[in-house]
Structures are given as structure tokens and as C-alpha cells.
Scaffold this motif. Structure first.
Motif, PDB file in Angstrom:
ATOM      1  N   ASP A  29       0.835  -1.207   0.000  1.00 23.66           N
ATOM      2  CA  ASP A  29       0.000   0.000   0.000  1.00 23.66           C
ATOM      3  C   ASP A  29       0.869   1.256   0.000  1.00 23.66           C
ATOM      4  N   GLU A  30       2.088   1.146   0.549  1.00 20.36           N
ATOM      5  CA  GLU A  30       3.007   2.279   0.577  1.00 20.36           C
ATOM      6  C   GLU A  30       3.865   2.344  -0.687  1.00 20.36           C
ATOM      7  N   ILE A  31       4.324   1.174  -1.151  1.00 21.45           N
ATOM      8  CA  ILE A  31       5.181   1.163  -2.347  1.00 21.45           C
ATOM      9  C   ILE A  31       4.433   1.742  -3.534  1.00 21.45           C
TER      10      ILE A  31
ATOM     11  N   SER B  12      -1.389  -5.966   0.378  1.00 16.50           N
ATOM     12  CA  SER B  12      -2.079  -6.296  -0.861  1.00 16.50           C
ATOM     13  C   SER B  12      -1.218  -7.141  -1.788  1.00 16.50           C
ATOM     14  N   SER B  13      -1.900  -7.923  -2.622  1.00 14.59           N
ATOM     15  CA  SER B  13      -1.200  -8.763  -3.601  1.00 14.59           C
ATOM     16  C   SER B  13      -0.816  -7.992  -4.852  1.00 14.59           C
ATOM     17  N   ARG B  14      -1.012  -6.676  -4.836  1.00 12.24           N
ATOM     18  CA  ARG B  14      -0.814  -5.884  -6.056  1.00 12.24           C
ATOM     19  C   ARG B  14       0.581  -6.045  -6.636  1.00 12.24           C
ATOM     20  N   GLU B  15       0.647  -6.562  -7.850  1.00  9.75           N
ATOM     21  CA  GLU B  15       1.923  -6.709  -8.541  1.00  9.75           C
ATOM     22  C   GLU B  15       2.431  -5.368  -9.041  1.00  9.75           C
ATOM     23  N   HIS B  16       1.572  -4.355  -8.966  1.00  6.04           N
ATOM     24  CA  HIS B  16       1.998  -3.013  -9.338  1.00  6.04           C
ATOM     25  C   HIS B  16       3.241  -2.593  -8.553  1.00  6.04           C
ATOM     26  N   SER B  17       3.384  -3.073  -7.313  1.00  5.38           N
ATOM     27  CA  SER B  17       4.492  -2.619  -6.473  1.00  5.38           C
ATOM     28  C   SER B  17       5.847  -3.061  -7.022  1.00  5.38           C
TER      29      SER B  17
END
Length: 664
Positions: A45-47, A99-104
Motif C-alpha cells: 500500500d506504501e510502495i 495487498s497482492s498488487r503486482e503493481h508494487s
């Protein structure tokens, strides 16, 4: 790829001191010793803060680290990481939480980062990094070598990783690996270790696929591939997945068994009422994501659960709907959300994956994983009145060992006589929040309550098969015994779900501005039973929230909304002055009403995580549904029991009327 990783850029230390981070962004190079205390628990969430997720290509580079907090400062401005010329990032423990967000990892890689060094990593983040070809390491001895200009051997970086992960990294990422290797997969299965088995191990054994170079035995730590019974994706990731598939397989990729793929639009249906999206001009990007999502659905004829008629709300939150309509004991389910383990409440093995994993699974049907160990939570006794599954999880999150990461990457098996006291909705809170515990998945063996749920909710007569349980003597990494009768209502202080404290242990009153009940974790039928119990009690005493408190309740699925309407709950909610919202991820995803708009605002929320910026710039306390509702009435953090003690009798002349605000 080359047998050595060249790292020509600078080393960025994510120090807890914002001045040291700012100095590095300004061109100053530090040593490890000079960097001081490194940031632990850096979350995805921070990255990449949630508003950045409307991007899925090179534009992500400018968003890397823009939400990373150092003390109370946000030293990274858009584009700062890329402009700094860094190729290595160094941080503390449990890097990539949330979160599992690969965006990071994708944003990091696009910003020039080639290697992340940390004391430890969360499972999904590290697997996402592997899939993208972004190297990770826990070897701090590399730092000084890199600062001297030394390149690092790829074999040194993959040493100690399982065979599949090492092969994926050598290939430059999962999609490249998949094109070369997975087409040679046979119908055979890896060997199962002899002896008693856990339920999770049995499910893996029934879904594992023999792949050249993968683990030949189903033992913890071995890299394997499994065939999923269900794969699902939601609107934050569909456009990126489509982009990746076209890049790897051409304009018309052929999906494996499209009938077992589900798609959801659940995150952005309230974006038009999200301050972060409206004020930053992100709505055109949201519409583009929606268009790409719907195009993907149409191209492949997929089952889609989309927006409700009328422009606000969705059919439901993805993993909540999967549990409500699709999950069955013994199945293996993967989804592009860290809270996919929600369905483990029904006795299936469900876990979250990133976008590249899902893209690969779309065309091969197979999902990569590292065989996890199993940690058993043996629950004894019955929870006291007012104590819910959310309180149980917040208690576990505050335990020193689990807080330090002993559960990272493990399956949490919730068992013992205490679990029989909990309905499926409450069990889903436990399995859902294994994401916050760092776990791979959460699971509860099917029993009479599972049969009741499937009969009442779906009209299915399901009898669990004899194998659908853990065997006596099955191996566990650890067994944690928890006496539910000793628990009390809990909170998690702002910043991290692991900052647990009993409500009764607060030093003094904590005034609140927003009370939010909803999300996948707390938008289920039993959660709304709790909200209603508290608020009906308040109505009977002529009480309502003080003027400065905004109370919002958001359904997890349309079926939950219909349940509340049928039971007359909506009238109570209207009389108390609650704002009712249609199903969506909403404020939990910083994407709808209920978010804070200034750092000074204090929220009490039933959502699952409270990382910096997760639900607006303010301070978010996590709590159970009854504590959220009681705090809304009191205007300050309080348990329902304490609120009842404060107002033991109906207020004369007000019961049944419009009510009076509690002084806040």
C-alpha cells in the motif's frame, strides 16, 4: 539472461529517518551503518498507494515508494525514485506486506530497481517480484560489495530458493518460463510424503502437476505447480493481465478452460465518490480500466460479476461472492487478491496470486507455489458475549511471534472445539485475515456448519468426504492454543493490523470522526447482525451518533443487502442516521465514501488492514463490527459492553423517537 546481475545504479536505504531518505534522493550516498534504523513492515500500500493502481504500464515508474512513511513524513514525491538513479533498495523485516498488487514490484522495476534486499519478505510480494524478474535477497553482505561496484552472480542470488523459483528467475520471469516449460507438463502428480497428512496437504496432492524441473515430492519448501478449480480476477488487475497476455502470447491468447474463470468489477464502482480519484483526475483512467476489463470478458466469454444497475455498487466483492456462490470443500481456488483465503472457511484451499501468476494460469491452467508448512490454531472454549472472529484475529496479530512473522507463508488451520462455535461468516473473517498474519492461506475443515451453510445459502446437500480433514498426527510447523473464553474486544492502533490492544486497555478516550462497517471482512450477514444488534439497542434508548460522527455501512454482496432488507435492518439503520452503501470494496480500498480527507481525522473501521494511506490520510483504528457500531454511538472508541454499562436504561421520553445525539 546473463549469468551476472549488473547493478550500475545507486543503493537506496529505506531508513526510518525521513531526513536520511531525503538526503539520498538529493544525491547523498550512505553506508548501511549510516542509514540507521531501516523501515520494517513496508507495505505494498506504501510502495504503490492505491490511486496509482489505475496505471499498469511504464507510468507506474513515477509512483514507486510515493506512500512510504518515514516517521510521519512522506519523503518520496512522484518520479523521485526513478530520478535518483537507484538500482538496489535495502529495507528491514516483512517487506511487501499487505495487498497482492503486482503493481508494487513492477513500479520498482520500471523505476530502475533490479534487486531488493530486506531482512525478510512477505510471500505474495516476493513471488510477484520473482515472476517479473526482479531479484530479492536477505543477504546484507551484498550491500557493501554492490557499493564497491561489484556485479552479483545470478546463481548466488537464486541459491537457497526452490528449483522452480530459481528457473523462473534465470528465465527472466514466469511468462518466459511458462512458454518454454509448462507445455511439457504431464498428467502425472508429484510423490506424496508418507504418513499422516494435513487437509491442506491433501488438497495440494489432488491438484499438483508434474512439471520438468519442479519438485518431485510434495514437501514443504518444494516448488510445484497445481491446477486450480477456479481462477478469478478483479478490475484492478484485468487490464494489466490482458496487457501481459498480449505481450507474451499475441493478440488472441487462448485461455485454458475459460468456464472456470470468474471476473469481477468490485473495486471502482464508487470511484466517482472517492476524493483520491476525483481530486487527482483519475476517473478517466478508472474508466479505461473498466473498458479493458469488459473487453477481456467479451473476448473470452468469461463469467462476469459487474456493476449494479443505477451506477453505484457492484454485485459483490470478489472473494466474498466466491465464498457465497462457488467455493466447495476440497477445491483449490486462486484469485488476484490477498484476501482470497476468505473461501477457506468452507474447507477449500484458496490463496492470492499476482497478475503475472494469473496471466500464466489463464493460458496454462497451472499456478506456481512453494509447498507451505501448516500452522494449527487450536481454539478452545467459547468467545464471551461481544467477542467476534475479528477480535480473535486482532488478538493473534498482536502476539509477538506472529507479529514478527512466524506465520509468513504458512497455511493457518483453524481447528479445535472453539471453531464449532463460529458460523461460516465468522470463520471467513479468520481465513480472510490470514493475509494480515502473513499466511499463504487459511482453512477450516468442513463440518455440520459447512453443510448447513451450503444447504441454506445455495440449496446444496453436500456431505464432506472422509478425506476432508487433517489426520491425527499430521505434521505442523507449530500449534498455537487459544482459549477463546479469555478474550475481550480488541482494536488495532493506526499504522498496522499488528498493533493490537484490548478496548478496555486504552489510556483514555479516543474521539472518532468516522465509523465504517463493511468490506469483505465485515460486510457479511453475521457482521450485519452485529451492527443491527448494537444500533437497535441504541434506537430503543433514543441514542444516535453525535453530530461530528459519520456512520457508514456497506454491504459485501447484493445477497447481504437483500438479507438485511428482509429482516427489517434497513429501517433501524435509517433511524440511527447511518449512510447505507451498495456492495463494493469502497473505503477499504481508498475508493469510495468512508475514507478520511485529512490527517487529523480518526476512523474506527471494520476493514482488515490499516496501513498508512490505506483508507485516506487519517488515522484508522481496526475493530469488530459491534465495536464499530458502539463507537459510532459514543463518538469515541468503546466496546458494546462498556456502552451498555454507560446507558443501562432507556432515556425517558426518547425511546422509539428520533433519538438524541450522544455528547461527543
Amino acid at each position: 539472461m546473463s549469468d551476472r546481475l549488473e547493478l550500475p545504479g545507486r543503493v537506496l536505504f529505506l531508513s526510518g529517518d525521513p531526513e536520511l531518505v531525503t538526503a539520498q534522493l538529493g544525491g547523498c550516498d550512505l553506508t548501511l551503518a549510516e542509514a540507521g534504523r531501516l523501515r520494517d513492515d513496508v507495505s505494498t500500500d506504501e510502495i504503490t498507494p492505491l490511486p496509482s493502481l489505475v496505471h499498469f504500464d511504464e507510468a507506474l515508474a513515477d509512483h514507486a515508494y510515493t506512500g512510504v512513511k518515514c516517521d510521519d513524513a512522506l519523503p518520496f514525491r512522484p518520479g523521485a525514485a526513478r530520478a535518483g538513479g537507484f538500482s538496489v533498495v535495502v529495507a528491514g523485516a516483512r517487506y511487501g506486506k499487505g495487498s497482492s498488487r503486482e503493481h508494487s514490484p513492477l513500479a520498482e522495476k520500471m523505476a530502475g530497481i533490479r534487486l531488493v534486499i530486506a531482512e525478510s519478505f512477505e510471500r505474495i510480494y516476493r513471488q510477484n517480484a520473482d515472476n517479473l524478474g526482479l531479484f530479492t535477497s536477505t543477504d546484507f553482505g551484498l550491500v557493501e560489495r554492490i557499493r564497491r561496484g561489484e556485479s552479483i552472480g545470478v546463481e548466488e542470488l537464486v541459491a537457497g530458493r526452490d528449483a522452480v523459483t530459481a528457473a523462473v528467475l534465470r528465465a527472466g520471469g514466469l511468462l518466459a518460463y511458462g512458454r518454454c516449460v509448462l507445455r511439457h507438463a504431464s498428467g502425472a502428480r508429484p510423490a506424496v510424503l508418507p504418513g499422516p497428512q494435513t487437509l491442506a496437504a491433501k488438497i495440494l496432492a489432488r491438484h499438483a502437476v508434474a512439471v520438468p524441473g519442479a519438485g518431485e515430492r510434495l514437501e514443504p519448501g518444494s516448488g510445484i505447480f497445481v491446477r486450480a478449480d477456479l481462477r478469478f480476477i478483479h478490475d484492478i488487475y484485468t487490464a494489466m493481465c490482458r496487457f501481459m497476455l498480449r505481450g507474451a502470447f499475441g493478440e488472441t491468447p487462448v485461455l485454458e478452460d475459460p468456464g472456470s474463470i470468474l471476473t469481477f468489477e468490485d473495486h471502482y464502482s464508487y470511484a466517482h465518490r472517492s476524493p483520491a480519484h476525483v481530486e487527482r483526475g483519475l476517473l478517466p483512467h478508472v474508466r479505461a480500466l473498466s473498458e479493458a476489463h469488459r473487453a477481456f470478458v467479451a473476448e473470452h466469454g468469461l463469467t462476469d460479476h459487474g456493476y449494479l444497475p443505477g451506477g453505484e455498487g457492484s454485485e459483490g466483492i470478489s472473494h466474498a461472492l466466491v465464498a457465497e456462490r462457488y467455493a466447495l470443500p476440497g477445491r483449490l481456488i486462486v484469485g488476484t487478491d490477498s484476501h482470497t483465503p476468505h473461501s477457506g472457511a468452507l474447507g477449500c484451499l484458496a490463496f492470492g496470486v499476482g497478475t503475472t501468476d494469473m496471466a500464466n494460469a489463464m493460458v496454462t491452467g497451472m499456478v506456481r507455489l512453494r509447498v507451505p508448512e501448516v500452522l494449527r490454531i487450536e481454539m478452545q472454549g467459547s468467545p464471551p458475549p461481544g467477542v467476534t472472529a475479528k477480535d480473535i484475529v486482532l488478538h493473534l496479530l498482536a502476539q509477538p511471534g506472529l507479529k514478527a512473522g512466524t506465520g509468513v507463508g504458512k497455511v493457518f488451520e483453524f481447528a479445535g472445539p472453539g471453531v464449532a462455535c463460529l458460523g461460516i461468516d465468522e470463520r471467513a473473517t479468520l481465513t480472510n485475515m490470514t493475509a494480515e498474519l502473513g499466511g499463504f492461506a487459511g482453512i477450516v475443515a468442513p463440518d455440520a456448519e459447512t453443510r448447513r451453510f451450503l444447504r441454506d445459502r445455495r440449496g446444496i446437500d453436500f456431505e464432506p468426504e472422509p478425506w476432508m480433514c487433517s489426520d491425527p498426527g499430521a505434521p505442523y510447523a507449530e500449534v498455537i492454543t487459544l482459549d477463546l473464553s479469555h478474550l475481550s474486544p480488541m482494536l488495532a492502533a493506526p499504522g498496522d493490523p499488528g498493533r493490537g490492544v484490548p478496548v478496555a486497555a486504552l489510556d483514555g478516550p479516543v474521539r472518532i470522526d468516522i465509523a465504517y462497517g463493511g468490506s469483505c471482512t465485515a460486510g457479511k450477514r453475521e457482521d450485519f447482525d452485529h451492527y443491527h444488534e448494537v444500533l437497535a439497542w441504541a434506537v430503543a434508548r433514543g441514542l444516535r451518533p453525535p453530530p461530528h460522527v459519520r456512520l457508514l455501512l456497506q454491504f459485501g454482496t447484493a445477497a447481504v443487502r437483500d438479507y438485511c432488507a428482509a429482516r427489517g435492518y434497513l429501517d433501524t439503520f435509517a433511524r440511527i442516521g447511518a449512510e447505507i452503501l451498495q456492495p463494493a470494496c469502497g473505503a477499504c480500498a481508498n475508493c469510495g465514501p468512508g475514507v478520511s480527507v485529512s490527517p487529523s481525522q480518526v476512523t474506527v473501521s471494520a476493514i482488515n488492514r490499516n496501513f498508512p494511506g490505506r483508507s485516506g490520510p487519517g488515522q484508522v483504528w481496526l475493530a469488530s463490527p459491534p465495536t464499530v457500531a458502539a463507537s459510532a454511538i459514543a463518538g469515541e472508541l468503546i466496546s458494546f459492553q462498556a456502552l451498555r454499562e454507560r446507558y443501562p436504561l432507556p432515556m425517558p421520553g426518547l425511546a422509539g423517537g428520533a433519538g438524541t445525539s450522544v455528547p461527543g
